[in-house]
Design a protein around this motif. Structure first.
Motif, mmCIF file in Angstrom:
data_model
loop_
_atom_site.group_PDB
_atom_site.id
_atom_site.type_symbol
_atom_site.label_atom_id
_atom_site.label_comp_id
_atom_site.label_asym_id
_atom_site.label_seq_id
_atom_site.Cartn_x
_atom_site.Cartn_y
_atom_site.Cartn_z
ATOM 1 N N ASN A 131 -7.492 -6.927 -0.921
ATOM 2 C CA ASN A 131 -7.671 -5.592 -0.338
ATOM 3 C C ASN A 131 -8.932 -5.473 0.517
ATOM 4 O O ASN A 131 -9.344 -4.355 0.861
ATOM 5 N N ASN A 132 -9.536 -6.606 0.877
ATOM 6 C CA ASN A 132 -10.706 -6.639 1.755
ATOM 7 C C ASN A 132 -11.834 -5.733 1.248
ATOM 8 O O ASN A 132 -12.414 -4.933 2.001
ATOM 9 N N LEU A 133 -12.169 -5.855 -0.026
ATOM 10 C CA LEU A 133 -13.261 -5.072 -0.590
ATOM 11 C C LEU A 133 -14.588 -5.544 0.010
ATOM 12 O O LEU A 133 -14.818 -6.747 0.179
ATOM 13 N N SER A 134 -15.463 -4.625 0.318
ATOM 14 C CA SER A 134 -16.716 -4.964 0.989
ATOM 15 C C SER A 134 -17.639 -5.755 0.074
ATOM 16 O O SER A 134 -17.565 -5.663 -1.160
ATOM 17 N N ASP A 135 -18.534 -6.527 0.696
ATOM 18 C CA ASP A 135 -19.495 -7.328 -0.068
ATOM 19 C C ASP A 135 -20.399 -6.458 -0.936
ATOM 20 O O ASP A 135 -20.832 -6.871 -2.018
ATOM 21 N N SER A 136 -20.715 -5.262 -0.454
ATOM 22 C CA SER A 136 -21.630 -4.382 -1.182
ATOM 23 C C SER A 136 -20.957 -3.643 -2.334
ATOM 24 O O SER A 136 -21.618 -3.053 -3.185
ATOM 25 N N GLY A 137 -19.609 -3.660 -2.370
ATOM 26 C CA GLY A 137 -18.895 -2.913 -3.403
ATOM 27 C C GLY A 137 -18.854 -1.424 -3.135
ATOM 28 O O GLY A 137 -18.488 -0.639 -4.020
ATOM 29 N N THR A 138 -19.252 -1.022 -1.913
ATOM 30 C CA THR A 138 -19.232 0.393 -1.535
ATOM 31 C C THR A 138 -18.593 0.535 -0.156
ATOM 32 O O THR A 138 -18.410 -0.465 0.564
ATOM 33 N N PHE A 139 -18.279 1.775 0.205
ATOM 34 C CA PHE A 139 -17.690 2.019 1.518
ATOM 35 C C PHE A 139 -17.962 3.457 1.950
ATOM 36 O O PHE A 139 -18.176 4.346 1.119
ATOM 37 N N TYR A 140 -17.956 3.647 3.280
ATOM 38 C CA TYR A 140 -18.121 4.984 3.823
ATOM 39 C C TYR A 140 -16.775 5.712 3.866
ATOM 40 O O TYR A 140 -15.751 5.131 4.230
#
Length: 435
Positions: free
Chosen positions: A148-157
């Motif tokens: 699901n292409n989760l971001s490296d930071s584990g967060t998203f805008y």
């Protein structure tokens, strides 16, 4: 490919080669890899593979030897005798042309070649309008490390605010994809042919359900040979029926030309058009905004020597969507290397892609226009199971093809949502039934 009848004209030549390569011990493929230019050793290996009925290994070995020893007409005659038994008309005619242009050509050999060429032409004319059909039955297993292409930071805008992923968000997952494809190809003239197939596949996901779908596809390809050009036109239609996403209809049209500078160097150029239409409904009420078309052009250079191929390609394209935040400009650079072995084809490729979006997506981050860079590394190995050393004694594995591939994608973006890494591992088998 059409098979040609066996010819006994070169019995004496075959006997000569059989004597040259006769010995008590069997040559292993590992010995060939260590001594790829040893003519006597390679001929012995070819004869042993012929006795075992592994004609594809024989063809591969003789093809390599004739490129290493292009002036050896006896070697080409042996190659021709094998090609007459199991290979295609096109390949056999190519060998004949090489013999005809040999400085060692004698009047006797030339007369025999003319008889064979006439027989081949008669066979080709008799089957000129015949469709060659096939059915491919496939099963592939794909493992994603970040499906699901989760971001490296584990967060998203989302709407200008930073949020965390749900605790049950799926990262590692697998897909099982059975499929069937029915197709055929036909020679239209001496310098053109056509290919057509239709397919159906079903994607099943282990943990998540976001990628589950069935896919209906149609593919049409026409090839035209003119002077030093190979012009290829393709059309495809894919209908992706997702179980938990909006359905997508995709139409693709491509035009590609491959120009031969000489037998080793080629220039490649083409244009491509893709249109994606999303099925908007009560469940997916705004997905129509993603409807888009993508137009691109590419230019490349291909270099082939012995069993190796290098490709350098540059592509420039632009995507236009109903909602401007989904439109972007793209540049892509690709370098690939392929190596052909008796047991299959190895490929390594490296690509760099930059996508610059038109405007900011207010649903994500209204102050920043998205700009992504993708670094993709891919490795693959594919071939026919019967050509694997430990399976080449079993005819059961003929017309069963394997595919192993690995890809790593490193996405870097000016918006943290799209900073991610993922790996994709795939293994697949395809059984082909010709009719």
């Amino acid at each position: 490919m059409k098979k040609v009848p066996r010819n006994n004209t070169y019995l004496l030549i075959l006997i000569f080669f059989f004597n040259v390569v006769s010995a008590n011990s069997q040559i292993s493929f590992e010995q060939i890899l260590k001594n790829p230019n040893d003519l006597k050793l390679n001929l012995k290996y070819a004869k042993e593979q012929e006795d075992l009925g592994n004609f594809k290994s024989v063809i591969s070995t003789l093809e390599r030897l004739t490129s290493l020893y292009p002036e050896n007409i006896d070697l080409k005659m042996y190659y021709l005798s094998i090609s007459l038994r199991i290979d295609s008309v096109e390949r056999t005619i190519q060998i004949i042309d090489e013999i005809k242009n040999s400085e060692q050509l004698t009047a006797e050999i030339n007369a025999e070649i003319d008889i064979i060429l006439q027989n081949l032409n008669n066979t080709a004319n008799a089957n000129e309008n015949k469709w060659n059909g096939y059915i491919d039955i496939s099963l592939s297993h794909t493992y994603h490390t970040n499906i699901n292409n989760l971001s490296d930071s584990g967060t998203f805008y989302v709407s200008d605010s930073i949020s965390n992923y749900a605790t049950n968000e799926i990262e590692n997952d697998t897909l099982e994809i059975p499929s069937i494809r029915i197709g055929g190809f036909k020679k239209l003239s001496d310098n053109s042919n056509i290919n057509l197939n239709i397919g159906l596949s079903d994607t099943n996901q282990n943990k998540d359900k976001s990628e589950e779908k069935d896919l209906n596809s149609v593919f049409l390809n026409h090839n035209y040979f003119k002077d030093k050009n190979l012009l290829s036109t393709t059309f495809s239609f894919n209908k992706s029926n997702y179980r938990n996403q909006a359905d997508i209809n995709t139409i693709n049209f491509g035009l590609r030309d491959k120009y031969s500078i000489n037998k080793n160097h080629f220039l490649i150029g083409g244009i491509n058009y893709t249109k994606n239409t999303y099925n908007q409904n009560n469940t997916f009420s705004t997905t129509r905004e993603k409807n888009n078309y993508f137009v691109s052009g590419n230019i490349g250079y291909e270099f082939i020597f012995s069993n190796n191929k290098f490709l350098f390609d540059y592509k420039d394209g632009e995507s236009k969507a109903i909602a401007d935040q989904y439109g972007y400009k793209q540049e892509k650079y690709l370098i690939s290397y392929s190596r052909y072995f008796d047991f299959g084809t190895f490929n390594f490729s490296k690509s760099f892609t930059e996508n610059e979006y038109e405007i900011a997506d207010t649903f994500v981050l209204s102050s920043t226009v998205r700009d992504d860079e993708l670094d993709t590394t891919s490795i693959s190995l594919n071939g026919e199971l019967v050509n694997l050393y430990f399976l080449n004694k079993f005819k059961f594995f003929e017309d069963i093809y394997y595919n192993l591939s690995f890809s790593k994608i490193d996405s870097t973006s000016n918006i943290l949502n799209y900073n991610y890494e993922k790996e994709i591992h795939n293994i697949g088998l395809t059984k082909r039934i010709n009719f």
